[in-house]
Enzyme design. Structure first.
Site, PDB file in Angstrom:
ATOM      1  N   SER A  17       0.825  -1.209   0.000  1.00  0.00           N
ATOM      2  CA  SER A  17       0.000   0.000   0.000  1.00  0.00           C
ATOM      3  C   SER A  17       0.860   1.261   0.000  1.00  0.00           C
ATOM      4  O   SER A  17       1.852   1.368   0.729  1.00  0.00           O
ATOM      5  CB  SER A  17      -0.901   0.006   1.246  1.00  0.00           C
ATOM      6  OG  SER A  17      -1.542   1.263   1.346  1.00  0.00           O
ATOM      7  N   LYS A  18       0.462   2.217  -0.808  1.00  0.00           N
ATOM      8  CA  LYS A  18       1.177   3.500  -0.851  1.00  0.00           C
ATOM      9  C   LYS A  18       0.576   4.493   0.154  1.00  0.00           C
ATOM     10  O   LYS A  18       1.085   5.603   0.317  1.00  0.00           O
ATOM     11  CB  LYS A  18       1.072   4.112  -2.249  1.00  0.00           C
ATOM     12  CG  LYS A  18       1.625   3.240  -3.356  1.00  0.00           C
ATOM     13  CD  LYS A  18       2.824   3.916  -4.009  1.00  0.00           C
ATOM     14  CE  LYS A  18       3.417   3.090  -5.114  1.00  0.00           C
ATOM     15  NZ  LYS A  18       4.561   2.292  -4.690  1.00  0.00           N
ATOM     16  N   LYS A  68     -13.887  -3.382   1.993  1.00  0.00           N
ATOM     17  CA  LYS A  68     -14.717  -2.179   1.855  1.00  0.00           C
ATOM     18  C   LYS A  68     -16.207  -2.442   2.137  1.00  0.00           C
ATOM     19  O   LYS A  68     -16.911  -1.568   2.634  1.00  0.00           O
ATOM     20  CB  LYS A  68     -14.549  -1.576   0.459  1.00  0.00           C
ATOM     21  CG  LYS A  68     -13.177  -0.941   0.232  1.00  0.00           C
ATOM     22  CD  LYS A  68     -13.110  -0.259  -1.109  1.00  0.00           C
ATOM     23  CE  LYS A  68     -11.709   0.273  -1.365  1.00  0.00           C
ATOM     24  NZ  LYS A  68     -11.609   1.028  -2.611  1.00  0.00           N
ATOM     25  N   GLY A 131     -18.467  -3.720 -11.161  1.00  0.00           N
ATOM     26  CA  GLY A 131     -18.210  -4.252  -9.829  1.00  0.00           C
ATOM     27  C   GLY A 131     -18.192  -3.142  -8.790  1.00  0.00           C
ATOM     28  O   GLY A 131     -18.668  -2.025  -9.031  1.00  0.00           O
ATOM     29  N   GLY A 132     -17.596  -3.468  -7.629  1.00  0.00           N
ATOM     30  CA  GLY A 132     -17.546  -2.517  -6.524  1.00  0.00           C
ATOM     31  C   GLY A 132     -16.822  -1.232  -6.874  1.00  0.00           C
ATOM     32  O   GLY A 132     -17.233  -0.143  -6.450  1.00  0.00           O
ATOM     33  N   ALA A 133     -15.759  -1.337  -7.651  1.00  0.00           N
ATOM     34  CA  ALA A 133     -14.970  -0.141  -7.986  1.00  0.00           C
ATOM     35  C   ALA A 133     -15.820   0.849  -8.790  1.00  0.00           C
ATOM     36  O   ALA A 133     -15.754   2.062  -8.557  1.00  0.00           O
ATOM     37  CB  ALA A 133     -13.727  -0.543  -8.774  1.00  0.00           C
ATOM     38  N   GLY A 240      -4.553   5.433 -12.761  1.00  0.00           N
ATOM     39  CA  GLY A 240      -5.259   5.708 -11.515  1.00  0.00           C
ATOM     40  C   GLY A 240      -4.406   6.201 -10.355  1.00  0.00           C
ATOM     41  O   GLY A 240      -4.907   6.302  -9.227  1.00  0.00           O
TER      42      GLY A 240
HETATM   43  P1  ATR Z   1     -13.816  -4.501  -8.034  1.00  0.00           P
HETATM   44  O1  ATR Z   1     -14.034  -4.324  -6.563  1.00  0.00           O
HETATM   45  O2  ATR Z   1     -12.397  -4.287  -8.482  1.00  0.00           O
HETATM   46  O3  ATR Z   1     -14.792  -3.736  -8.858  1.00  0.00           O
HETATM   47  P2  ATR Z   1     -15.346  -6.806  -8.683  1.00  0.00           P
HETATM   48  O4  ATR Z   1     -16.501  -6.296  -7.910  1.00  0.00           O
HETATM   49  O5  ATR Z   1     -14.988  -8.262  -8.586  1.00  0.00           O
HETATM   50  O6  ATR Z   1     -14.017  -6.054  -8.297  1.00  0.00           O
HETATM   51  O7  ATR Z   1     -15.571  -6.416 -10.221  1.00  0.00           O
HETATM   52  C1  ATR Z   1     -14.638  -6.702 -11.199  1.00  0.00           C
HETATM   53  C2  ATR Z   1     -15.132  -6.150 -12.535  1.00  0.00           C
HETATM   54  O8  ATR Z   1     -14.152  -6.394 -13.544  1.00  0.00           O
HETATM   55  C3  ATR Z   1     -16.414  -6.787 -13.035  1.00  0.00           C
HETATM   56  O9  ATR Z   1     -17.132  -5.836 -13.784  1.00  0.00           O
HETATM   57  C4  ATR Z   1     -15.873  -7.900 -13.933  1.00  0.00           C
HETATM   58  O10 ATR Z   1     -16.783  -8.329 -14.928  1.00  0.00           O
HETATM   59  P3  ATR Z   1     -17.961  -9.386 -14.554  1.00  0.00           P
HETATM   60  O11 ATR Z   1     -18.984  -8.588 -13.789  1.00  0.00           O
HETATM   61  O12 ATR Z   1     -18.440  -9.890 -15.826  1.00  0.00           O
HETATM   62  O13 ATR Z   1     -17.292 -10.439 -13.695  1.00  0.00           O
HETATM   63  C5  ATR Z   1     -14.740  -7.176 -14.581  1.00  0.00           C
HETATM   64  N1  ATR Z   1     -13.681  -8.060 -15.140  1.00  0.00           N
HETATM   65  C6  ATR Z   1     -12.761  -8.775 -14.466  1.00  0.00           C
HETATM   66  N2  ATR Z   1     -11.922  -9.407 -15.318  1.00  0.00           N
HETATM   67  C7  ATR Z   1     -12.330  -9.081 -16.579  1.00  0.00           C
HETATM   68  C8  ATR Z   1     -11.872  -9.422 -17.896  1.00  0.00           C
HETATM   69  N3  ATR Z   1     -10.824 -10.208 -18.075  1.00  0.00           N
HETATM   70  N4  ATR Z   1     -12.535  -8.887 -18.947  1.00  0.00           N
HETATM   71  C9  ATR Z   1     -13.591  -8.076 -18.765  1.00  0.00           C
HETATM   72  N5  ATR Z   1     -14.080  -7.723 -17.545  1.00  0.00           N
HETATM   73  C10 ATR Z   1     -13.456  -8.224 -16.470  1.00  0.00           C
END
Ligand code: ATR
Length: 273
Positions: A17-18, A68, A131-133, A240
């Site tokens: 972590s930074k 989180k 996803g969450g981000a 980022g």
């Molecule tokens: P985070 O907290 O980083 O958002 P997450 O909630 O697991 O982690 O969400 C990851 C996101 O990256 C999701 O939108 C995932 O797509 P899916 O909803 O279809 O799983 C996306 N993702 C991860 N690897 C990917 C890949 N190789 N190509 C396209 N989308 C990807």
């Protein structure tokens, strides 16, 4: 003499972590007497880890992967942006009350508007991932009044869920990667694909010479996503790192009531890669 104020960042893993470097620099800059440490918490030990920190007089914590969501659950009070984000990245412990906030979206928007001089108002925005981000940043992006927001995700149903969460405040469009067929002013990569050095299956037509690409990930070398944008002749590609520092700056000012200068530390970390 009053005890030094204790802060930290919790996650698992936490070694890389930074945040300690960023917050220590902020504290020096603004003359704040505080300590900020990385804290490793066992995957099944979030609640007791927080309790121990509070028992030792801890005042605030940044929260990173994978906690989180649990930080959101543990908070007694949630800010409006944390409620919408469904996740908490900043905890404050005030008079026995656990306050949860989320500064990720503000960090992203501030990096774009203040550091990159990119005004989101009236712009077409494509967000990759659901996803969450992505959920964490949608509220502050909507507040900037873009002309449109489209979410494209591998699993369409997850994008539909996000559309529903924000339906009271914005009409988000949902599309699959394959069906994208026009260019956008700003494309934000919020997928975790960059972590595996992967690129979602994106059609080239979404990038034109005026498009700005923003990868929420950062690394020493340009990310796969940003390399792809550069190859297609995008106007600009951004990673980022600025978002990381700006979300920290927002947390710092919540805790300490002073705003640090984030530009210096962004440059410092970039040079140290
Ligand atoms: P985070 O907290 O980083 O958002 P997450 O909630 O697991 O982690 O969400 C990851 C996101 O990256 C999701 O939108 C995932 O797509 P899916 O909803 O279809 O799983 C996306 N993702 C991860 N690897 C990917 C890949 N190789 N190509 C396209 N989308 C990807």
């Amino acid at each position: 003499m009053s005890e030094i104020s204790k802060y930290g960042v919790v996650g698992n893993p936490i070694k890389h972590s930074k945040s300690p470097e960023i917050h220590s620099t902020f504290a020096e800059q603004t003359n704040q007497q505080m300590q900020y440490l990385p804290i490793l918490i066992a995957l099944d030990g979030f609640q007791s880890g927080i309790q121990q920190f509070v028992a030792k007089g801890g005042r605030g914590l940044n929260v990173t992967v994978p906690f989180k969501q649990q930080a959101w659950d543990i908070a007694d009070e949630l800010s409006e942006r944390a409620q919408l984000a469904g996740a908490v990245n900043t905890l404050s412990f005030v008079d026995g009350v656990i306050k949860g906030d989320n500064t990720d979206g503000t960090g992203l928007v501030r990096d774009l508007t203040a550091n990159q001089c990119f005004d989101l108002k009236g712009k077409s925005i494509l967000i990759l991932g659901a996803g969450g981000a992505v959920r964490g940043v949608l509220g502050p992006i909507i507040d900037e009044m873009p002309s449109s927001i489209t979410i494209a995700n591998r699993t369409l149903s997850k994008a539909e869920v996000l559309k529903g969460v924000f339906s009271d405040v914005f009409d988000i469009q949902v599309m699959s990667f394959e069906s994208l067929n026009k260019s956008y002013d700003l494309i934000i990569n919020g997928t975790s694909a960059s972590l595996q050095q992967e690129l979602p299956p994106l059609p080239d037509c979404i990038v034109d010479a005026d498009t700005i690409l923003y990868d929420m990930m950062y690394s020493k070398e340009p990310t796969v996503f940003n390399r792809w944008g550069n190859k297609l002749g995008a106007d600009k590609t951004i990673d980022g790192l600025g978002m990381l520092v700006e979300q920290a700056a927002e947390a710092f000012s919540l805790w300490r009531g002073v705003s640090p200068d984030s530009r210096l530390i962004i440059d410092k970390i970039r040079k140290s890669f």
